[in-house]
Scaffold this active site. Structure first.
Site, short mmCIF file in Angstrom:
data_model
loop_
_atom_site.label_atom_id
_atom_site.label_comp_id
_atom_site.label_asym_id
_atom_site.label_seq_id
_atom_site.Cartn_x
_atom_site.Cartn_y
_atom_site.Cartn_z
CG ASP A 1 -0.39 -0.39 -1.64
OD1 ASP A 1 -0.91 -1.51 -1.46
OD2 ASP A 1 -0.47 0.54 -0.81
CD GLU B 1 -5.57 -4.61 -3.32
OE1 GLU B 1 -5.88 -3.42 -3.40
OE2 GLU B 1 -4.46 -5.01 -2.98
CG ASP C 1 -2.12 -2.93 4.78
OD1 ASP C 1 -0.97 -2.90 4.29
OD2 ASP C 1 -3.02 -2.13 4.45
C1 GLC Z 1 -1.54 0.30 2.00
C2 GLC Z 1 -0.33 -0.62 1.87
C3 GLC Z 1 0.72 -0.24 2.89
C4 GLC Z 1 1.10 1.23 2.69
C5 GLC Z 1 -0.13 2.11 2.80
C6 GLC Z 1 0.15 3.57 2.46
O1 GLC Z 1 -2.16 0.09 3.21
O2 GLC Z 1 -0.68 -1.95 1.99
O3 GLC Z 1 1.85 -1.07 2.77
O4 GLC Z 1 2.03 1.62 3.65
O5 GLC Z 1 -1.13 1.66 1.90
O6 GLC Z 1 0.64 3.69 1.17
#
Ligand code: GLC
Length: 715
Positions: A317, A320, A423
């Site tokens: 995650d 980017e 998200d």
């Molecule tokens: C980001 C991710 C999401 C995750 C959150 C906390 O928003 O895209 O999937 O739950 O971070 O880690």
């Protein structure tokens, strides 16, 4: 054919292209398809303008939001944490600068891959003047024009160029449950128990950021997960796999092992030669330079310890890179951010109003890689390289299939793992949007994709959750995930009636596992996506225009419900089809079909055969005794289908270690041939249930073993 055209002097070698399968050429060779009319260098930017001769459709660009046909808009490729996916949100997390053009009557088709990992904009006729333009910040770029008879051929060649998909383990096709976060080991175990107790199948549980100590990567929160190893053991015993999140930002903290071992060696620099720092969940962090092989090895070595603990895969995650703020941002926004510090982490994002806002503008010019490459030239490959780090280790050292999903990606990611769309929200609009996004990801060559079923942000309601879950059944990755502070959305959160419906929805997915796995694995081999838009299989004008239906493998057409209170919907069927849920038969064309809330809206096309099994609480092919074939036949045509099986976890499939059966139904006989028997399968009963176009049925059964050929008359 794949043709390469070079514009300017590209100074960054591509990470997307793996094989020399193209011919160098010049744009003049494509006068049938398009014509370059302007090439301009303006300071740091290059713009190429191209006239397009035909009216037609432009599909692709991965999980960008908006319509399936990308014409009429400008798209920016600059990986960004952009979490409000309204229909024109752009840029988003990933960059797949590949589109397929299809003319109205299908007589002209080509693919166009503009390979540049820095900032790029592609404008597909936004001015209605029959032009496309490509603009990059940089010295030059390579473009690959792929010609072929149809989309199928073009996608196959695109994957020869950028690499085949790595296969996911078979359990990746079971149901997956996630939440930001299951906060303690007890909570995780309770969730798992509840699935088994309620007889709701589930294969995977996720650990979001709270499993770590202060969000420090490669640590465990010892207060909330004091006996994490035991927890993992227990979960494994009960048939669960566990995926944990990995964020790239390493907390700046003395004596924190990961930080200390990377410090001065592995982290991205700033333009003054110092360390580049930003704020993410842990507060002040530095970011590994995954372009560098040493760094990938170091990262993977640490990740391996999680795998040793019992973690089964990773969810990559914030790559980017998502950064809430840097020191410079804080300075600039001083008024708003009195006394703010990087250590404030998430609080900064709150004060600034929106995570990612800042990242959208900057964080390119201020970062330098270890080899001196400015980050803005390669930004879009950060997530790809992060995924590559663990993928290579799992494949080479552990000789296993990696389970890796990434939020950020660039073309070629399919060689290392899959993706999810980031998200989304618990909005009806996002059901439609996710259909478009996973289908467009398939066109970008990513065959294992998914979205947060139920919606990540916002509060879901029962009806929306059911419809989202019904779509999830037909997504390669079927994962329910939601954000902290939003309404819970595990299948039992909305009372008995909804729970019973959702149990059936999930069980429906498990029935289809033999079909899904066969279609997926043969798809990986042959470069054919599991999920695909209608025009991939049907060259009909309707197929070019429909974005709320799609094919799931070669036999099932899915027509999800994406509005509340919909008891009937209009479905276009390219062929006569049978409703998989209620057995109603519909002739091809536009049909009104019943879609009461408990109906999963999917159709089996005529002259196909689908292998299914009894639902299990988690995927375990070794325990399957019976394979039930649903055959839908016009009584005249030849039907061909396949059944594929392997160990589901190793890389043996690359060496043909699998069992493949071909099923041929013709002249009132079913013929089963073993095409490959390098994986031993157990003897099973195969039940064929044949429904004819007039609604009549016939049933036949046979014992099928590891090898051999069988002929069964249909009486
Ligand atoms: C980001 C991710 C999401 C995750 C959150 C906390 O928003 O895209 O999937 O739950 O971070 O880690």
């Amino acid at each position: 054919m794949i043709y390469k055209i070079t514009y300017g002097e590209p100074d960054i070698s591509s990470e997307a292209v793996v094989r020399y399968v193209f011919q160098e050429t010049s744009p003049n060779d494509f006068s049938e398809l398009f014509k370059d009319i302007e090439y301009k260098v303006d300071g740091e930017y290059i713009t190429l303008k191209r006239r397009i001769e035909n009216e037609g459709y432009f599909f692709g660009f991965g999980d960008k939001v908006g319509p399936l046909d990308r014409k009429g808009r400008r798209y920016v490729f600059w990986n960004t944490d952009n979490f409000t996916h309204h229909p024109s949100a752009d840029p988003l997390y990933k960059s797949f600068p590949f589109f397929v053009y299809i003319s109205k009557d299908f007589d002209k088709v080509y693919g166009c891959f503009t390979d540049y990992p820095g900032w790029m904009e592609i404008d597909i006729d936004s001015n209605n003047d029959k032009t496309i333009s490509f603009k990059i910040r940089g010295k030059g770029f390579n473009q690959y024009i792929i010609t072929g008879k149809n989309v199928r051929e073009i996608l196959k060649q695109y994957l020869r160029l950028t690499g085949q998909n790595i296969a996911f383990p078979i359990w990746a096709f079971g149901y997956q449950q996630s939440r930001w976060s299951y906060m303690t080991q007890d909570e995780v175990l309770d969730i798992a128990n509840k699935f088994r107790k309620e007889d709701i199948p589930c294969d995977v549980i996720y650990l979001d950021i709270d499993y770590m100590q202060d969000y420090k990567v490669f640590t465990w929160n010892k207060n909330n997960f004091p006996s994490y190893k035991k927890m993992l053991e227990k979960l494994h015993q009960d048939g669960f796999k566990v995926i944990s999140i990995l964020d790239p930002g390493v907390k700046v903290e003395r004596f924190y092992k990961i930080f200390e071992s990377g410090n001065g060696r592995y982290f991205l620099k700033d333009i003054y030669g110092g360390d580049f720092e930003g704020a993410v969940w842990p507060g002040r962090v530095r970011f590994p330079d995954f372009r560098d092989k040493k760094v990938r090895i170091w990262w993977a070595r640490n990740a391996k310890k999680y795998l040793k603990d019992g973690i089964d895969g990773f969810w990559n995650d914030m790559n980017e890179i998502a950064i809430f703020a840097t020191e410079d941002d804080i300075k600039e926004a001083k008024k708003k951010l009195k006394n703010a510090k990087l250590e404030d982490g998430i609080k900064l994002a709150g004060t600034l109003g929106s995570i990612g806002e800042i990242g959208r503008q900057g964080h390119g010019d201020d970062i330098v890689h270890l080899d001196g490459t400015p980050h803005w030239k390669v930004k879009n490959t950060y997530g790809l390289n992060m995924t590559k780090a663990t993928s290579e280790m799992i494949q080479k050292d552990l000789k296993k299939r990696p389970f890796l999903i990434s939020r950020s990606a660039y073309s070629g990611i399919q060689r290392y793992g899959g993706v999810w769309t980031g998200d989304n929200h618990s909005w009806w609009e996002h059901i439609r949007q996710e259909i478009i996004r996973i289908n467009s990801l398939s066109l970008a060559g990513v065959f294992y994709s998914g979205f947060d079923v139920g919606g990540f942000g916002g509060d879901v309601n029962a009806e929306l959750l059911i419809r989202f879950m019904q779509l999830g059944v037909f997504s390669p990755m079927f994962r329910n995930h939601s954000a902290i502070g939003t309404k819970r959305q595990e299948p039992w959160q909305f009372g008995e009636e909804v729970k019973n419906i959702l149990r059936d929805v999930i069980k429906f997915r498990y029935r289809l596992i033999p079909y899904i796995y066969t279609q997926y694995m043969l798809g990986i081999k042959k470069n054919i996506p599991l999920v695909r838009p209608l025009f991939y299989d049907f060259s009909k004008k309707e197929a070019l225009k429909i974005e709320d239906e799609f094919m799931f493998g070669d036999s099932i057409l899915v027509a999800p419900v994406d509005r509340p209170n919909v008891e009937k919907r209009l479905v276009w069927l390219p062929k006569t089809a049978i409703n998989l849920f209620d057995g109603n038969i519909y002739r091809n064309g536009w049909r009104i079909v019943n879609t009461p809330i408990e109906h999963i809206p999917a159709f089996q096309l005529i002259n196909t055969a689908i292998p299914t099994m009894e639902p299990q609480s988690y995927v375990d092919m070794l325990k399957v005794d019976i394979i039930s074939w649903n055959v839908f036949s016009d009584g005249k045509s030849r039907i061909m289908s396949y059944f594929y099986e392997d160990d589901g976890i190793s890389l043996g499939y690359k060496k043909r270690e699998y069992n493949l059966k071909q099923i041929l139904i013709k002249d009132n006989n079913i013929i089963i041939k073993t095409k490959q028997a390098d994986y031993n399968v157990r003897n099973r009963t195969w039940n064929f249930s044949i429904t004819y176009i007039d609604g009549s049925t016939k049933n036949v059964s046979i014992e099928v073993g590891n090898d051999g050929e069988y002929t069964i008359p249909i009486r």
